[in-house]
Write a protein that holds these residues in place. Structure first.
Motif, short mmCIF file in Angstrom:
data_model
loop_
_atom_site.label_atom_id
_atom_site.label_comp_id
_atom_site.label_asym_id
_atom_site.label_seq_id
_atom_site.Cartn_x
_atom_site.Cartn_y
_atom_site.Cartn_z
N ARG A 135 103.82 7.69 -2.77
CA ARG A 135 103.03 6.47 -2.70
C ARG A 135 103.88 5.31 -3.27
NH1 ARG A 135 97.68 6.23 -2.47
NH2 ARG A 135 97.48 8.28 -3.47
N ILE A 136 103.94 4.20 -2.52
CA ILE A 136 104.75 3.04 -2.94
C ILE A 136 103.83 1.85 -3.18
CG2 ILE A 136 106.70 1.55 -2.37
CD1 ILE A 136 107.62 3.65 -0.38
N GLU A 137 103.94 1.27 -4.36
CA GLU A 137 103.14 0.09 -4.73
C GLU A 137 104.06 -0.97 -5.36
OE1 GLU A 137 99.96 -0.13 -4.10
OE2 GLU A 137 99.17 1.92 -3.94
N ASN A 138 103.55 -2.17 -5.49
CA ASN A 138 104.15 -3.24 -6.30
C ASN A 138 105.41 -3.89 -5.73
OD1 ASN A 138 102.19 -2.69 -8.29
ND2 ASN A 138 103.52 -1.18 -9.29
N ILE A 139 106.13 -3.21 -4.88
CA ILE A 139 107.46 -3.69 -4.49
C ILE A 139 107.36 -5.00 -3.72
CG2 ILE A 139 109.40 -3.19 -2.95
CD1 ILE A 139 109.24 -0.30 -3.88
N THR A 140 108.23 -5.95 -4.10
CA THR A 140 108.24 -7.27 -3.48
C THR A 140 109.61 -7.58 -2.88
OG1 THR A 140 108.99 -8.52 -5.41
CG2 THR A 140 106.63 -8.06 -5.26
N ASP A 141 109.65 -8.63 -2.07
CA ASP A 141 110.92 -9.15 -1.59
C ASP A 141 111.50 -10.10 -2.64
OD1 ASP A 141 109.21 -11.30 -1.24
OD2 ASP A 141 109.16 -11.15 0.94
N GLU A 142 112.56 -10.83 -2.27
CA GLU A 142 113.29 -11.63 -3.26
C GLU A 142 113.45 -13.08 -2.81
OE1 GLU A 142 116.19 -9.26 -5.98
OE2 GLU A 142 116.86 -9.00 -3.93
N PRO A 143 112.48 -13.94 -3.00
CA PRO A 143 112.60 -15.35 -2.61
C PRO A 143 113.83 -16.07 -3.14
CG PRO A 143 110.33 -14.84 -3.16
CD PRO A 143 111.13 -13.63 -3.52
N PRO A 144 114.34 -15.76 -4.34
CA PRO A 144 115.53 -16.48 -4.81
C PRO A 144 116.74 -16.35 -3.90
CG PRO A 144 114.45 -15.39 -6.66
CD PRO A 144 113.77 -14.89 -5.42
N TYR A 145 116.76 -15.32 -3.05
CA TYR A 145 117.87 -15.14 -2.13
C TYR A 145 117.61 -15.73 -0.74
CZ TYR A 145 120.25 -12.11 -5.45
OH TYR A 145 120.91 -11.64 -6.56
N TRP A 146 116.43 -16.29 -0.53
CA TRP A 146 116.14 -16.94 0.74
C TRP A 146 116.88 -18.27 0.82
CZ3 TRP A 146 110.06 -16.54 0.48
CH2 TRP A 146 109.69 -15.19 0.56
N TYR A 147 116.96 -18.82 2.03
CA TYR A 147 117.56 -20.14 2.17
C TYR A 147 116.55 -21.23 1.87
CZ TYR A 147 120.44 -23.95 3.78
OH TYR A 147 121.16 -25.11 3.83
N TYR A 148 115.31 -21.03 2.36
CA TYR A 148 114.23 -21.97 2.07
C TYR A 148 113.21 -21.30 1.15
CZ TYR A 148 116.06 -23.98 6.41
OH TYR A 148 116.88 -24.49 7.39
N TYR A 149 112.36 -22.10 0.54
CA TYR A 149 111.21 -21.61 -0.22
C TYR A 149 111.62 -20.63 -1.32
CZ TYR A 149 109.33 -23.28 4.22
OH TYR A 149 109.06 -24.02 5.34
N LYS A 150 112.72 -20.92 -1.99
CA LYS A 150 113.21 -20.02 -3.04
C LYS A 150 112.22 -19.86 -4.20
CE LYS A 150 118.10 -21.15 -2.23
NZ LYS A 150 118.55 -19.83 -1.78
N ASP A 151 111.38 -20.86 -4.39
CA ASP A 151 110.40 -20.80 -5.48
C ASP A 151 109.06 -20.27 -5.00
OD1 ASP A 151 112.26 -21.90 -7.24
OD2 ASP A 151 111.71 -23.95 -6.67
N GLY A 152 108.99 -19.81 -3.77
CA GLY A 152 107.74 -19.32 -3.23
C GLY A 152 107.32 -17.99 -3.83
#
Length: 501
Positions: A466-483
């Motif tokens: 079972r996988i929970e909690n895992i998120t992506d990494e906005p700081p590495y995006w080009y736009y919306y880094k603070d999203g």
């Protein structure tokens, strides 16, 4: 090419295979297998079968200098591309002196064909260039300082340097193909904006030598007898001269002595020209304004593939104004090519995220591919992988599970994930018939899109996780880094098999 920051294995042949070997040698001694008649192409089809995935289907452009590709392994970048269904990538070589060999090799290890996509008319960086590079530059009607260095195809120094550098590039790095994008002169609307060239001494000298005209057309003074709209004979020679310059540059770089094909007889070659939805005269206007004639370019260079690049007046349109069917309006460019080269493989390039108002999602890109195929265009690509709308819309999804050892599990996601979120209490839980056991944070590591569990306590047999909690990494995006990051769907459960064999 818009940068958003500013756009074999050897074979052994026995006696019975001598005929096939002869065909192969003939193939490598010719500039391109496209020069063969159809029957001869069929005879060497088996030789080229391994190249098919580089000439057909969806592909994507990668610029490894973006932050999204930093602080992770080359293997994880290649894995992410695999998880997104691509069998071919176009590695955007921003500077020929800065190339990631490990990444190329990682792609190839995963069966992904790798094109070296280089720029023809300039560079975003002159780091490591010869000291004489300033003398290579084009002169524009109105000087600009936009971070891009534009070099003239009339500069013999530039042409020879580019040829030598690209030949060295394909010798040193295991690219499957090379393509020279944007070999043209600037610019659409350049006569009005001033972003038009080359009109400097390099162009003037070449025009005099080739056409005998002491002066180039005047683009500023309508009273001048040589004004471009007045002296039509002079202006037509100028247009033809510019087309010849673009195609001669490419021919020399690819086919000239010491060029790309001499360095690597086996390498695929693609040429690029622009396409634009600007009415019935689009083909003629691009020839006039930017020196682009696709049919003549193909005749000169004899590529394995020709790409039609979406011009900026099209790709900068808002998403709602640019449905994937827009490339139907490029049919006139396809027809122009097919009239002279009916069998050349074609591709089309789109932009999926160089501006926030024209981000494109997966459905849009998939639809673009369907439209392309309906037009007889066999491959399509987009600038640039991590700029697509899916990066900002989608939560992480596990897409592949591997178990190379009893005590090791690798879980791949379709995008890079945040290690801290994976190590939160309860993020990974082994499900058994009787209970759930949480995997300790010290047994979890993340590399880009890849999550690794390493623990001697893993069940020896198949088990559910079972996988929970895992998120992506906005700081590495080009736009919306603070999203806000996207969180994996609650109660995501995957099955982990026995050790892979």
């Amino acid at each position: 090419m818009n940068r958003a920051t500013t756009m074999h294995k050897p074979h052994t042949f026995y006696i019975a295979g001598i005929y096939a070997l002869a065909l192969l040698l003939i193939y490598f001694l010719l500039p391109s297998h496209y020069a063969f008649a159809d029957s001869e192409e069929e005879q060497i089809a088996s030789v080229n079968k391994h190249k098919t995935s580089a000439l057909s289907g969806p592909t994507i452009q990668i610029d490894p200098l973006f932050a999204y590709y930093k602080n992770r392994s080359a293997a994880s970048i290649a894995d992410e591309i695999v998880q997104n269904g691509y069998k071919s990538v176009r590695y955007f070589v921003v500077n020929e002196n800065n190339i990631n060999r490990e990444l190329i090799e990682a792609f190839r290890e995963r069966g992904i064909k790798v094109w070296a996509l280089v720029l023809g008319n300039g560079s975003y960086s002159v780091e490591g260039f010869p000291a004489e590079w300033p003398s290579w530059q084009m002169q524009l009607l109105t000087p600009v300082n936009d971070g891009y260095y534009r070099f003239s195809p009339h500069s013999e120094g530039y042409v020879q340097w580019k040829k030598t550098r690209l030949a060295q590039l394909v010798r040193e790095y295991p690219f499957d193909g090379i393509e020279v994008a944007e070999p043209y002169f600037p610019e659409w609307g350049g006569l009005e904006s001033g972003l038009y060239g080359d009109v400097g001494p390099l162009a003037q000298a070449a025009f005099l030598k080739q056409y005998g005209h002491a002066n180039i057309p005047d683009f500023r003074n309508p009273q001048n007898p040589d004004y471009y709209q007045t002296n039509q004979e002079l202006y037509q020679d100028w247009i033809d001269f510019r087309v010849k310059a673009v195609n001669s540059f490419l021919n020399e770089v690819i086919n000239g002595k010491g060029g790309v094909r001499e360095a690597r007889r086996d390498i695929l070659v693609a040429t690029w020209t622009l396409a634009i939805d600007a009415g019935p005269d689009s083909v003629t206007k691009l020839r006039e304004l930017q020196g682009l004639d696709a049919a003549e370019m193909i005749s000169a260079v004899r590529p394995d593939l020709h790409m039609l690049q979406t011009h900026w007046p099209d790709w900068t349109k808002p998403e709602e104004e640019l449905p994937p069917q827009y490339i139907h309006n490029y049919q006139n460019f396809v027809d122009e090519i097919r009239a002279v080269h009916p069998n050349i493989p074609l591709g089309v390039q789109a932009d999926i995220g160089s501006r926030t108002w024209m981000l494109k999602d997966r459905a849009w890109y998939n639809a673009l591919g369907e439209v392309a195929q309906s037009m007889g265009i066999g491959t399509w690509t987009a600038y640039e992988y991590h700029l697509g709308k899916y990066m900002y819309d989608e939560a992480p999804v596990p897409t592949a599970i591997a178990r190379p050892e009893h005590n090791k599990v690798l879980i791949s996601f379709q995008k890079r994930i945040d290690e801290a979120s994976a190590k939160l209490p309860g993020s990974l839980n082994i499900i058994t018939k009787d209970c759930e056991t949480t995997i300790a944070p010290e047994n979890i590591t993340v590399d880009g899109n890849m999550l690794m569990i390493q623990s001697s306590d893993l069940p020896k047999k198949e088990f559910r996780l079972r996988i929970e909690n895992i998120t992506d990494e906005p700081p590495y995006w080009y736009y919306y880094k603070d999203g806000a990051p996207h969180v994996i769907a609650s109660n995501t459960i995957v099955t982990v098999g026995k050790k892979n064999h």
